[in-house]
Design an enzyme around this catalytic site. Sequence first.
Site, PDB file in Angstrom:
ATOM      1  CB  SER A 129      24.035  10.330  85.953  1.00  0.00           C
ATOM      2  OG  SER A 129      23.108  10.848  86.599  1.00  0.00           O
TER       3      SER A 129
ATOM      4  CG  ASP B 279      17.809   5.232  86.841  1.00  0.00           C
ATOM      5  OD1 ASP B 279      17.370   6.323  87.203  1.00  0.00           O
ATOM      6  OD2 ASP B 279      18.752   5.307  85.898  1.00  0.00           O
TER       7      ASP B 279
ATOM      8  CG  HIS C 284      20.569   7.294  88.771  1.00  0.00           C
ATOM      9  ND1 HIS C 284      20.424   7.453  87.568  1.00  0.00           N
ATOM     10  CD2 HIS C 284      21.235   8.240  89.219  1.00  0.00           C
ATOM     11  CE1 HIS C 284      21.121   8.491  87.111  1.00  0.00           C
ATOM     12  NE2 HIS C 284      21.724   8.920  88.239  1.00  0.00           N
TER      13      HIS C 284
END
Length: 409
Positions: free
Chosen positions: A196, A350, A380
């Site tokens: 991320s 995601d 995600h």
Amino acid sequence: MELAYTLFLIILYLLIAPLALVFVWAVYYDLSTSEIPPGIDQPLKLRILHWLLIISASLGKILESLCFCSQIHFIRFIQEGKKLGEDPKLWIQDLMFEDIPVRVYQPREPKSERRKGVVYFHGGGWMFGSINSYDHVCRYIAKESDSVVVSVGYNLAPEQKYPSQFYECLAATAHFLKRADDYGVDPARIIVGGDSVGGNFTASVCQALVSRTDLAKPLAQILIYPGLQAIDFNLPSYQQNRAVPILYREHVICSALRYLNKDLSVLDSVVRGCHVPTDIKMRFGKCINSENIPQEFKARGFEPSQAASFVDDVYEVVKQALEATFSPLMAEDAVLSQLPKACIVTCEYDVLRDDGILYKKRLEDNGVPVTWYHIEDGFHGVINFFNGLLSFPSGKKGVDSIVTFIRSS
């Protein structure tokens, strides 16, 4: 006796009733705002996970309104977890690299040659995540890849503003590259990685190291569902997955604005693209463009966005987001062509999927070898849930692909 029993029931009601209301609100909010596509891994379990996240955010908001603590600090407390106990296969130390907290995981088993090293930057939207909350991930990577892993505990936003977190990650990486021998690591075999926003830091740190002649170059970079650009929030994945837990499109932009210490009132204008000047559109419009997304990733729906009128006031608020240290997809070809080989992990469901796909193309166009793992039923944040009660097979698939890449590098 009856009075005591009555008081007990009143106290119990006062405790349970608010929690029940918060739970009902979490379920309602999830069902009314989220979209869970049918192909996603274990949709019911994902909903339960999302409920828990909404409950913690709601309780934090209540405590903040009662002046007990801030919502952000409460969520951090809930997510923090704790350092796991001793591991028979690892030496684990909490240290400081250039005044930055790190946790070093070293395999106990002796080895005749120096090991690979992995510098890991955790995710959490710049505001959350910690060494403790990623302890299980880093232990697994260290043991399964037989590598020394350094987990970097950079300071969080909004207390720390852009670009301080980037510089902390860069400093910690440089320290490890210089002192690798102290940990039985070959400085020429160090991999930089993260998930991320940790993937964002990975890309920007590797780009910064291109110009460092005093350090060994990283062997490779691992970017796990990274967020890499702030130009176009209407790419196919941003449209298709805009309300897929656990990361909405609006959450991406809000987190970025908080890291930049900017007003959230510009959010809608940023979604429309009003913050991007014409010259930047001309320079990067060809590489950060939905036309570079393979057609199969548009099958779930995509509407090309209408060109938005540029608004100078919005640009002035968010212009730092268009710097390469914030949006590594905007780096020049001369920098990208010098980067180490890459492993990019993306998830179908995601919102940040297409950032990874676009970076893959830019690296390959500049001659950088890329290993790409696409988790077709992933969402995600899924690698955080590769084991335990709330585990997902797609999370295990993701973390094992990372281990495979490290072992083969």
